[in-house]
Design an enzyme around this catalytic site. Structure first.
Site, mmCIF file in Angstrom:
data_model
loop_
_atom_site.group_PDB
_atom_site.id
_atom_site.type_symbol
_atom_site.label_atom_id
_atom_site.label_comp_id
_atom_site.label_asym_id
_atom_site.label_seq_id
_atom_site.Cartn_x
_atom_site.Cartn_y
_atom_site.Cartn_z
ATOM 1 N N GLU A 153 0.833 -1.198 0.000
ATOM 2 C CA GLU A 153 0.000 0.000 0.000
ATOM 3 C C GLU A 153 0.873 1.255 0.000
ATOM 4 O O GLU A 153 1.570 1.521 0.982
ATOM 5 C CB GLU A 153 -0.905 0.015 1.234
ATOM 6 N N GLU A 247 -11.618 3.044 4.898
ATOM 7 C CA GLU A 247 -10.666 3.136 6.004
ATOM 8 C C GLU A 247 -10.664 4.613 6.396
ATOM 9 O O GLU A 247 -9.965 5.423 5.793
ATOM 10 C CB GLU A 247 -9.271 2.680 5.557
HETATM 11 C C1 LER Z 1 -2.107 4.077 6.735
HETATM 12 O O1 LER Z 1 -2.246 5.403 6.498
HETATM 13 C C2 LER Z 1 -3.031 3.292 5.906
HETATM 14 O O2 LER Z 1 -3.649 3.771 4.994
HETATM 15 C C3 LER Z 1 -3.176 1.872 6.252
HETATM 16 O O3 LER Z 1 -4.058 1.237 5.387
HETATM 17 C C4 LER Z 1 -1.848 1.163 6.260
HETATM 18 O O4 LER Z 1 -1.489 0.777 7.493
HETATM 19 MN MN MN Z 2 -5.051 2.592 3.785
#
Ligand code: LER
Ligand code: MN
Length: 281
Positions: A153, A247
């Site tokens: 990521e 998220e």
């Molecule tokens: C951190 O900013 C993030 O986007 C998470 O998905 C990775 O730990």
């Molecule tokens: Mn993330």
């Protein structure tokens, strides 16, 4: 497209970007009530999950766990893949391997986002990249036969100083030469680091296996200025039709954030309608 929400346990640090911090079974039940298709578990250690109990909650609700994210291994325990000390790297790898084994129980992927770590000032990008790729290879050795994908990521420069944009993520994946290593773009980080959503997604089309969605301020989709409808159109153009997981920050409160995210995303991606069986008289 399936819609997920990132959740974690009660003791998760503020740097776990999750809406609900609660007993994981209760998180699953709440997300099912709200209409999500699945939950992403943000974990520090695989032992936080009671596998049989969580499988029961998934069976009862019809939800899935598409991904386990591991940012707290870095943020809370300071274990990471670019660390110059081999003993620290070994502990980071062990932690991720435990998560891979856990993920295989749920047919989930494992995010190797912030666990890449940070490059120290006396270090070089080249040396750190080699340590990183070596750690990823050791994890892939376990992940590949279990059918578990590892998701790189790209994360913005204010959180890590290594693999900030999608092009850098793709470069590392290519260099690793590993089939089970794929890309997880996150619209929050892309909004900071990628010059063009369109160009970045087009270049990443053969690598993307999972997507994190958040608005520009890391609030629920629709509460900031990321051009999400344009992004969803591009995802359609490149044939991405898998998980989109919110998220996001639990603001103004967890339920309001979770409701806004599902309302916004479900209005773009309706649930597949299962046709009723036709009976012949
Ligand atoms: C951190 O900013 C993030 O986007 C998470 O998905 C990775 O730990
Ligand atoms: Mn993330």
């Amino acid at each position: 497209m399936k819609i997920g929400l990132a959740v974690s346990t009660k003791d998760a640090l503020p740097s776990a970007y999750v809406v609900y911090r609660d007993d994981l079974g209760s998180c699953i039940d709440r997300c099912a009530e709200l209409g999500y298709d699945g939950v992403e578990l943000a974990l520090r250690d695989a032992s936080q999950v009671d596998v049989q109990r969580i499988k029961q909650r998934l069976a009862a609700t019809g939800l899935e766990i598409p991904c386990i994210s591991t940012g707290q291994v870095f943020a809370a325990d300071h274990l990471y893949f670019t660390h110059p000390d081999g003993a620290v790297r070994t502990r980071a790898i062990e932690r991720i391997i435990d998560m891979i084994r856990l993920a295989s129980e749920f047919n989930a992927k494992v995010n190797i986002g912030r666990v890449r770590g940070t490059i120290h000032s006396e270090d070089t990008l080249d040396a750190a990249s080699r340590r990183y790729i070596d750690c990823v290879c050791q994890c892939a050795y376990i992940a590949e036969p279990l059918g578990v994908e590892l998701l790189v990521e790209p994360v913005n420069r204010y959180e890590v100083n290594f693999i900030n944009n999608c092009a850098q993520g793709i470069e590392l994946i290519r260099e690793s030469g590993l089939r089970c290593v794929r890309l997880m773009p996150d619209t929050f980080h892309m909004n900071i680091e990628d010059a063009s959503f369109r160009d970045a997604f087009l270049a990443a089309r053969d690598f993307i296996s999972y997507v994190h969605v958040a608005d520009s301020n890391r609030l629920a989709p629709g509460w900031g200025h990321v051009p999400l409808d344009e992004i969803f159109q591009i995802l359609g153009e490149i044939g991405y039709n898998d998980w989109i997981t919110a998220e996001i920050l639990p603001e103004p409160n967890p339920d309001a954030a979770a409701r806004q995210a599902i309302k916004f995303l479900r209005s773009r991606f309706s649930r597949d309608v299962i046709p009723l069986a036709t009976t012949v008289a």
